[in-house]
Each structure stands twice: as C-alpha cells, then as structure tokens.
Write a protein that holds these residues in place. Structure first.
Motif, PDB file in Angstrom:
ATOM      1  N   ALA A  10     -33.108  -8.815 -16.340  1.00  0.00           N
ATOM      2  CA  ALA A  10     -34.388  -9.386 -16.124  1.00  0.00           C
ATOM      3  C   ALA A  10     -35.372  -8.401 -16.686  1.00  0.00           C
ATOM      4  N   THR A  11     -35.401  -7.174 -16.481  1.00  0.00           N
ATOM      5  CA  THR A  11     -36.227  -6.447 -16.754  1.00  0.00           C
ATOM      6  C   THR A  11     -36.458  -6.221 -18.116  1.00  0.00           C
ATOM      7  N   VAL A  12     -35.416  -6.441 -18.939  1.00  0.00           N
ATOM      8  CA  VAL A  12     -35.751  -6.309 -20.437  1.00  0.00           C
ATOM      9  C   VAL A  12     -35.683  -7.725 -20.888  1.00  0.00           C
ATOM     10  N   GLY A  13     -35.935  -8.693 -20.119  1.00  0.00           N
ATOM     11  CA  GLY A  13     -36.303 -10.127 -20.564  1.00  0.00           C
ATOM     12  C   GLY A  13     -35.230 -10.921 -20.812  1.00  0.00           C
ATOM     13  N   ASN A  14     -33.941 -10.375 -20.632  1.00  0.00           N
ATOM     14  CA  ASN A  14     -32.806 -11.117 -21.059  1.00  0.00           C
ATOM     15  C   ASN A  14     -32.224 -12.034 -19.820  1.00  0.00           C
ATOM     16  N   MET A  15     -32.874 -13.017 -19.861  1.00  0.00           N
ATOM     17  CA  MET A  15     -32.447 -13.902 -18.440  1.00  0.00           C
ATOM     18  C   MET A  15     -31.153 -14.656 -18.765  1.00  0.00           C
ATOM     19  N   GLU A  16     -30.653 -14.919 -19.847  1.00  0.00           N
ATOM     20  CA  GLU A  16     -29.404 -15.555 -19.866  1.00  0.00           C
ATOM     21  C   GLU A  16     -28.295 -14.424 -19.510  1.00  0.00           C
ATOM     22  N   ARG A  17     -28.460 -13.214 -19.672  1.00  0.00           N
ATOM     23  CA  ARG A  17     -27.332 -12.396 -19.349  1.00  0.00           C
ATOM     24  C   ARG A  17     -27.638 -12.140 -17.783  1.00  0.00           C
ATOM     25  N   ALA A  18     -28.818 -11.995 -17.330  1.00  0.00           N
ATOM     26  CA  ALA A  18     -29.037 -11.888 -15.855  1.00  0.00           C
ATOM     27  C   ALA A  18     -28.267 -13.085 -15.186  1.00  0.00           C
ATOM     28  N   SER A  19     -28.539 -14.191 -15.402  1.00  0.00           N
ATOM     29  CA  SER A  19     -27.939 -15.658 -15.007  1.00  0.00           C
ATOM     30  C   SER A  19     -26.635 -15.328 -15.311  1.00  0.00           C
ATOM     31  N   TYR A  20     -25.888 -14.964 -16.182  1.00  0.00           N
ATOM     32  CA  TYR A  20     -24.348 -14.750 -16.527  1.00  0.00           C
ATOM     33  C   TYR A  20     -23.826 -14.131 -15.247  1.00  0.00           C
ATOM     34  N   TRP A  21     -24.334 -12.675 -14.975  1.00  0.00           N
ATOM     35  CA  TRP A  21     -23.861 -12.242 -13.851  1.00  0.00           C
ATOM     36  C   TRP A  21     -23.963 -12.996 -12.412  1.00  0.00           C
ATOM     37  N   LEU A  22     -24.744 -13.567 -12.187  1.00  0.00           N
ATOM     38  CA  LEU A  22     -24.893 -14.309 -11.085  1.00  0.00           C
ATOM     39  C   LEU A  22     -23.795 -15.469 -10.720  1.00  0.00           C
ATOM     40  N   VAL A  23     -23.761 -15.967 -12.087  1.00  0.00           N
ATOM     41  CA  VAL A  23     -22.793 -17.057 -12.216  1.00  0.00           C
ATOM     42  C   VAL A  23     -21.194 -16.546 -12.130  1.00  0.00           C
TER      43      VAL A  23
END
Length: 90
Positions: A10-23
């Motif tokens: 999220a800090t680097v602005g990659n919300m797709e990857r951030a969301s991936y880890w939660l999913v």
C-alpha cells in the motif's frame, strides 16, 4: 506478517498486490485482523479511492471485525477531502 505485506504494498501504491495478500490469507483460512484491514483502508485512502476503501470496509464488517475510530476517521476524512459530504457524514 500480513499487516507488513499489506502496508508495504500500500505504501508504494500497489493496492492490487496489497489486496491480494488479504484475499490470499482469507483463502488459506487466516482471518485478517482489524490492523490488517486498517493498513488496506489507509492505502486506498492515500490513493484517493473511496469506492474501494468502502468496499473493503464492508468486507471487514462481513468478517465480523468491528471498526475502530481510526477506520471511520480515515474514510470520513477522505470523503470530506473529495467533497462527498453525504459519505463524510457516515
């Protein structure tokens, strides 16, 4: 830790990857914590994506995680900054 991965992406602005880890954790039977959801919400709010932030907020509630003041303040502040008065008054 999950929060660290979400926060880092999220800090680097990659919300797709951030969301991936939660999913991914949910798929693996690991229930995300309020802190994990908070990191995701903060990232979406930093990217000014209120729609996705609200979607994940709803997902958090579905998982039985109660929001704290920080979660609500984060969403409310973004809505206000975007001029969305109705959403800011949640």
């Amino acid at each position: 830790k999950l929060k660290t991965l979400i926060h880092a992406w999220a800090t680097v602005g990659n919300m797709e990857r951030a969301s991936y880890w939660l999913v991914k954790c949910k798929e693996d039977g690991i229930t995300p914590t309020a802190v994990s959801y908070g990191a995701l919400l903060n990232g979406y709010c930093q990217n000014k994506d209120l729609k996705e932030a609200e979607r994940w907020f709803s997902e958090m509630l579905k998982d039985g995680i109660l929001p704290n003041e920080r979660h609500i303040a984060t969403l409310t502040q973004l809505a206000a900054n975007l001029g969305d008065v109705d959403r800011a008054e949640m």
